[in-house]
Design a protein around this motif. Structure first.
Motif, PDB file in Angstrom:
ATOM      1  N   PRO A 158      43.812  10.092  23.933  1.00 42.80           N
ATOM      2  CA  PRO A 158      44.092   8.668  23.776  1.00 42.80           C
ATOM      3  C   PRO A 158      42.840   7.809  23.673  1.00 42.80           C
ATOM      4  CG  PRO A 158      44.444   9.324  26.041  1.00 42.80           C
ATOM      5  CD  PRO A 158      44.212  10.587  25.265  1.00 42.80           C
ATOM      6  N   ILE A 193      40.864   2.873  25.863  1.00 40.22           N
ATOM      7  CA  ILE A 193      42.133   3.408  25.361  1.00 40.22           C
ATOM      8  C   ILE A 193      42.905   2.244  24.762  1.00 40.22           C
ATOM      9  CG2 ILE A 193      44.325   4.479  25.974  1.00 40.22           C
ATOM     10  CD1 ILE A 193      42.893   6.048  28.114  1.00 40.22           C
ATOM     11  N   HIS A 200      46.540   7.812  18.202  1.00 44.12           N
ATOM     12  CA  HIS A 200      45.370   8.590  18.617  1.00 44.12           C
ATOM     13  C   HIS A 200      45.655  10.068  18.366  1.00 44.12           C
ATOM     14  CE1 HIS A 200      47.554   9.995  22.189  1.00 44.12           C
ATOM     15  NE2 HIS A 200      47.937   8.743  22.391  1.00 44.12           N
TER      16      HIS A 200
END
Length: 382
Positions: free
Chosen positions: A151, A140, A146
């Motif tokens: 994410p 992440i 995103h």
């Protein structure tokens, strides 16, 4: 006026109007990948914790034919040392054995470009998660955009009005070689990237083989480099976002980690140079007095003296920049999916399409791999 002339003029008028009409229609159509546009959540994450990584490519070494997933494919080598282009394989339909073989192929070639992958791209984020998780723990990103609710995927995005990329504006070039998030304790291994929208021309990606850049150096110098380790830092990237750019979000506090200057691939055993301009900051363990003053007149001001660390890194960066014989260039076409091994390659986006105002929208699936492996006995604790 003759009938022929009138028809010709009418045809010309129609032709002149058609692009405008088609453009209007294009503007009215909803963007197909709007659900994958950059979102900047306010979520915050704790520091990443270590994990045991098992590379799928290791399993492929025991296969009777470790390249059988390419048996019906057309394969063209982009360069002798880096990159292959593949047609005739649907990545979305690969089974576990084929994915193991894929990991090994990417490790061996550094970069593999798959064409005609609309099926893969259109399967969406749940599929991307399953795909990426096969190759490692999904990273992440601490600062990038995103897709909303996902994410785990890093997005690159620029259009006529905005950019959400980590770009340096006050440079004479947009070429910045890097290995993705090399500042993490366990940086990425096999990485998947594709464009959802691309400019008509431009926006290519450059790749370089860090195995080949290392091999170009003299054995004596490589032996010295094997004894070195360097700090990779995410601080500058985080500070860039803290100024309000790129969405203005820092979801996880930036880290610095020490990695070997020469790392070894856990599956192929090949060594690769592991420094990059974007994230490598300094070589560890060289004393302040060990300066490069021998490169300057004795009368040179102290401000002109560069440390050994700076001189070594500058030499290596220049070597990476200028070694076109180690590089491959990917020209993006619709439905192209590119896989590379971040342990043994570096890359750079080419932002040469700014003035076109066209959208470039890409998604990266980024599984983490092992902590970089250095020469035996190299202490990476500090």
């Amino acid at each position: 006026m003759s009938t022929t002339t009138e028809l010709a003029q009418a045809a010309l008028a129609t032709l002149s109007l058609r692009p405008v009409e088609e453009q209007d229609k294009k503007q009215e159509e909803p963007y197909r990948y709007a659900h994958l546009l950059p979102h900047f959540s306010q979520d915050h994450y704790p520091p990443l914790t270590p994990f045991d990584h098992v590379d799928p490519g290791q399993r492929a070494l025991s296969h009777a034919n470790p390249r059988s997933f390419l048996d019906s494919a057309s394969v063209v080598e982009l360069t002798p040392n880096l990159g292959s282009e593949v047609r005739g394989v649907n990545l979305a339909e690969l089974n576990a054995d084929a994915r193991d073989q894929l990991a090994l192929e990417v490790a061996r070639r550094g970069l593999v470009v798959f064409k005609d992958q609309q099926d893969f791209i259109d399967r969406g984020p749940e599929f991307y998660k399953t795909w990426g998780s096969y190759f490692g723990r999904l990273h992440i990103h601490p600062t990038s955009g995103h897709p909303e609710g996902y994410p785990e995927f890093h997005l690159v995005y620029r259009d006529a009005n905005s950019t959400f990329n980590f770009e340096i504006d006050d440079s004479i070039t947009t070429t910045v070689w890097h290995s993705d998030v090399s500042y993490e304790l366990q940086p990425p291994g096999l990485t998947t990237f594709f464009l959802l929208s691309q400019p008509t021309t431009g926006g290519d990606t450059l790749f370089t083989s860090q195995v080949s850049t290392l091999k170009k150096l003299s054995p004596q110098f490589v032996a010295f480099l094997r004894t070195l380790k360097a700090v990779h830092s995410g601080v500058e990237q985080a500070d860039f976002s803290r100024t309000g750019r790129r969405g203005g979000i820092v979801r996880r506090e930036p880290v610095e980690n020490v990695h070997p200057v020469v790392r070894r691939h856990p599956v192929t055993g090949e060594e690769a140079l592991y420094v990059n301009r974007q994230f490598t900051r300094r070589i560890v363990g060289l004393k302040r007095e060990e300066s490069g003053s021998f490169l300057y007149p004795k009368s040179a001001p102290r401000s002109q003296l560069k440390t050994v660390s700076e001189n070594i890194l500058k030499f290596l960066y220049d070597h990476i920049d200028k070694s076109a014989d180690n590089q491959a260039r990917v020209k993006w076409q619709p439905n192209t999916v590119v896989l590379w091994d971040n342990r043994i390659t570096a890359h750079s986006a080419i932002v040469d399409y700014k003035n076109s105002g066209e959208r470039r929208h890409g998604a990266r699936i980024t599984p983490q791999a092992e902590r970089p492996i250095g020469s035996e006995g190299l202490d990476l604790t500090s």
